[in-house]
Enzyme design. Structure first.
Site, PDB file in Angstrom:
ATOM      1  N   LYS A 110       0.554  -1.419   0.295  1.00  9.94           N
ATOM      2  CA  LYS A 110      -0.216  -0.437  -0.043  1.00  9.94           C
ATOM      3  C   LYS A 110       0.687   1.394   0.220  1.00  9.94           C
ATOM      4  O   LYS A 110       0.393   2.134  -0.352  1.00  9.94           O
ATOM      5  CB  LYS A 110      -1.551   0.372   1.287  1.00  9.94           C
ATOM      6  CG  LYS A 110      -1.788  -0.985   0.973  1.00  9.94           C
ATOM      7  CD  LYS A 110      -3.163  -0.522   0.536  1.00  9.94           C
ATOM      8  CE  LYS A 110      -4.585  -1.348   0.385  1.00  9.94           C
ATOM      9  NZ  LYS A 110      -4.359  -2.729   1.292  1.00  9.94           N
ATOM     10  N   GLU A 132      -9.897   6.020   2.884  1.00  7.16           N
ATOM     11  CA  GLU A 132     -10.130   4.732   3.324  1.00  7.16           C
ATOM     12  C   GLU A 132      -9.792   3.769   4.074  1.00  7.16           C
ATOM     13  O   GLU A 132      -8.368   4.101   2.974  1.00  7.16           O
ATOM     14  CB  GLU A 132     -11.148   4.340   2.778  1.00  7.16           C
ATOM     15  CG  GLU A 132     -11.252   2.908   1.394  1.00  7.16           C
ATOM     16  CD  GLU A 132     -10.012   3.795   0.494  1.00  7.16           C
ATOM     17  OE1 GLU A 132      -9.720   5.042   0.126  1.00  7.16           O
ATOM     18  OE2 GLU A 132      -9.490   2.700  -0.312  1.00  7.16           O
ATOM     19  N   SER A 399       1.916  -9.934  -0.629  1.00  7.93           N
ATOM     20  CA  SER A 399       1.469  -8.084  -1.037  1.00  7.93           C
ATOM     21  C   SER A 399       1.783  -7.899   0.907  1.00  7.93           C
ATOM     22  O   SER A 399       1.763  -6.883   0.321  1.00  7.93           O
ATOM     23  CB  SER A 399      -0.023  -8.698  -1.550  1.00  7.93           C
ATOM     24  OG  SER A 399      -1.135  -9.574  -0.256  1.00  7.93           O
TER      25      SER A 399
HETATM   26  C1  LIG Z   1      -5.043  -4.307   1.422  1.00  5.31           C
HETATM   27  C2  LIG Z   1      -4.020  -5.401   0.955  1.00  5.31           C
HETATM   28  C3  LIG Z   1      -4.975  -6.136   0.212  1.00  5.31           C
HETATM   29  C4  LIG Z   1      -5.667  -6.011  -0.879  1.00  5.31           C
HETATM   30  O1  LIG Z   1      -6.276  -5.417  -2.068  1.00  5.31           O
HETATM   31  P1  LIG Z   1      -5.366  -4.985  -3.080  1.00  5.31           P
HETATM   32  O2  LIG Z   1      -6.249  -3.964  -3.639  1.00  5.31           O
HETATM   33  O3  LIG Z   1      -6.008  -5.467  -3.880  1.00  5.31           O
HETATM   34  O4  LIG Z   1      -4.099  -5.360  -3.231  1.00  5.31           O
HETATM   35  C5  LIG Z   1      -3.867  -7.655  -0.528  1.00  5.31           C
HETATM   36  N1  LIG Z   1      -2.741  -7.429   0.859  1.00  5.31           N
HETATM   37  C6  LIG Z   1      -2.453  -7.000   1.494  1.00  5.31           C
HETATM   38  C7  LIG Z   1      -1.096  -7.237   2.409  1.00  5.31           C
HETATM   39  C8  LIG Z   1      -3.230  -5.459   1.318  1.00  5.31           C
HETATM   40  O5  LIG Z   1      -3.499  -4.553   2.716  1.00  5.31           O
END
Ligand SMILES: *Cc1c(COP(=O)(O)O)cnc(C)c1O
Length: 416
Positions: A110, A132, A399
């Protein structure tokens, strides 16, 4: 990162894959379904983005912070024991790599987008930032960059999410952000997003809205994708260094879709690269408790864009459900809807239970506790690996890290 210049007209099918058309559409998806009062702000944002994406001073500041503040590039890590786990008896099988976005400052992908957008906000002269958040990772990333640049920061978060992500609420407050609880609906991401949009409509002159995924009205899906595209750009060059070629399969979880788009975008024109997005199947896509928008949704409009959407026969949004607060969203970025319909990317879902197993598997085999969101992508290996032939190289977007989810997971798992 290098941002490629954008041309206002994109008539060919090829370029409509790469960027939205002049109306902000990916095929029939996307657009700007917003109140009139927001149109000037969206235009202003688009103009600023076009101006600064190729501006050397902007790029220098962004790249410097990406390196020294975020800690980029993130490693491409060969998951040796996970690879062994899925090997065939003769030792052959998929070679599994993790793109370690969990190692970024603040623990997820993010921050790439939050940093890019805060630099735009600064140049647009906006002193007040709103956002948000679902799992709190985008809220934390936004609070972080606001602290770094001394900007006033307000985060909208559903009350249910505040409870399951209490650690992230505290982190945001520690960095000086105001966290505003949203009680409407199920008190989750959709409700927080609606409230943030409401705030923006009221305070648009002074305020920039840092939207956290490739969702919302144009230009957000494009802009967020471009700030996240560094994930795929680094992956390409790391694959080149490690084995001198392309990955065979890209795998990422999909909530709004920003980490997946960030990984996929760079490889869209490489037809040998298979792209797979994994949605939250909750208690099963045949139950009414899931967030599998692309798998089970129908085309509709939410938060300013046309895309697949979980809705009832009246077009009312169905409340989504997932164990993972970051995937608990009834919509999805319009470009994913486009990639699904065109067949360029594939989308499947895994359940809460499978995700929990995936989380434990990565923890035990690699010593990496992934976020519950990420665990959905990890879990899909159980389905994917037995279907594969040869030794394909899979890159999974890791992620985010799982510290924020330990409390949730501890309530469910008994490890004694
Ligand atoms: C917010 C988040 C997601 C989901 O959001 P995307 O916009 O689909 O990437 C996935 N993994 C993590 C660790 C997140 O914080």
């Amino acid at each position: 990162m290098t941002l490629t210049p954008i041309s206002p007209q994109s008539a060919s099918a090829q370029s409509s894959v790469q960027r939205p058309d002049a109306l902000g559409r990916f095929g029939q998806f996307g657009g700007k379904y917003v109140p009139e009062t927001l149109m000037p702000a969206l235009s202003e944002l688009e103009t600023a983005f076009e101006q600064y994406r190729n501006d050397p001073e902007f790029q220098q500041e962004l790249q410097g912070l990406m390196r020294d503040y975020v800690g980029r590039p993130s490693p491409l890590y060969f998951a040796e024991r996970l690879t062994q786990h899925y090997a065939r008896p003769d030792g052959s099988g998929a070679q599994i790599y993790l793109k370690r976005e969990d190692l970024n400052h603040t623990g997820a992908h993010k921050i790439n987008n939050a940093l890019g957008q805060v630099l735009l906000a600064k140049r647009m002269g906006k002193q007040r930032i709103i956002a948000e958040t679902g799992a709190g990772q985008h809220g934390v990333a936004t609070a972080t960059v606001c602290a770094r640049f001394g900007l006033n920061c307000i985060i909208y978060m559903g009350v249910h999410d505040m409870e399951r992500q209490a650690l992230n609420v505290f982190r945001m407050r520690l960095m000086g952000a105001e966290v505003r609880p949203v009680e409407a609906g199920t008190g989750t991401l959709k409700d927080a997003t609606s409230e943030a949009i409401r705030d923006w409509v009221t305070n648009v002159e002074t305020t920039h809205y840092i939207l956290g995924s490739v969702a919302g009205p144009h230009p957000y899906p494009m802009l967020v994708r471009e700030f996240q595209a560094i994930i795929g750009e680094e992956t390409r060059s790391q694959c080149q260094t490690v084995w001198g070629g392309l990955p065979d399969i890209l795998l990422a979880c999909v909530g709004g879709g920003s980490n997946a788009m960030g990984l996929f975008h760079e490889f869209i024109d490489d037809p040998t690269v298979r792209m797979i997005g994994i949605e939250a199947g909750g208690e099963g896509v045949d139950s009414d408790k899931h967030a599998a928008t692309l798998t089970r949704g129908r085309v509709g409009v939410l938060h300013g864009a046309m895309s697949y959407l979980l809705q009832d026969s009246d077009g009312q949004v169905i409340e989504p459900y997932s164990i993972s607060a970051g995937l608990d969203y009834p919509g999805v970025g319009p470009e994913h809807s486009f990639l699904k319909d065109s067949g360029r990317a594939e989308y499947y879902s895994v359940t809460d239970k499978q995700a929990l197993e995936g989380l434990q598997r990565l923890s035990r085999l690699e010593g990496i506790i992934p976020a519950l969101e990420t665990a959905h992508a990890i879990a899909y290996l159980e389905t994917l690996c037995p279907q594969l032939t040869g030794n394909p190289r899979i890159v999974i977007n890791c992620s985010g890290r799982g510290d924020k989810d330990v409390q949730t997971v501890a309530k469910i798992l008994d490890l004694t």
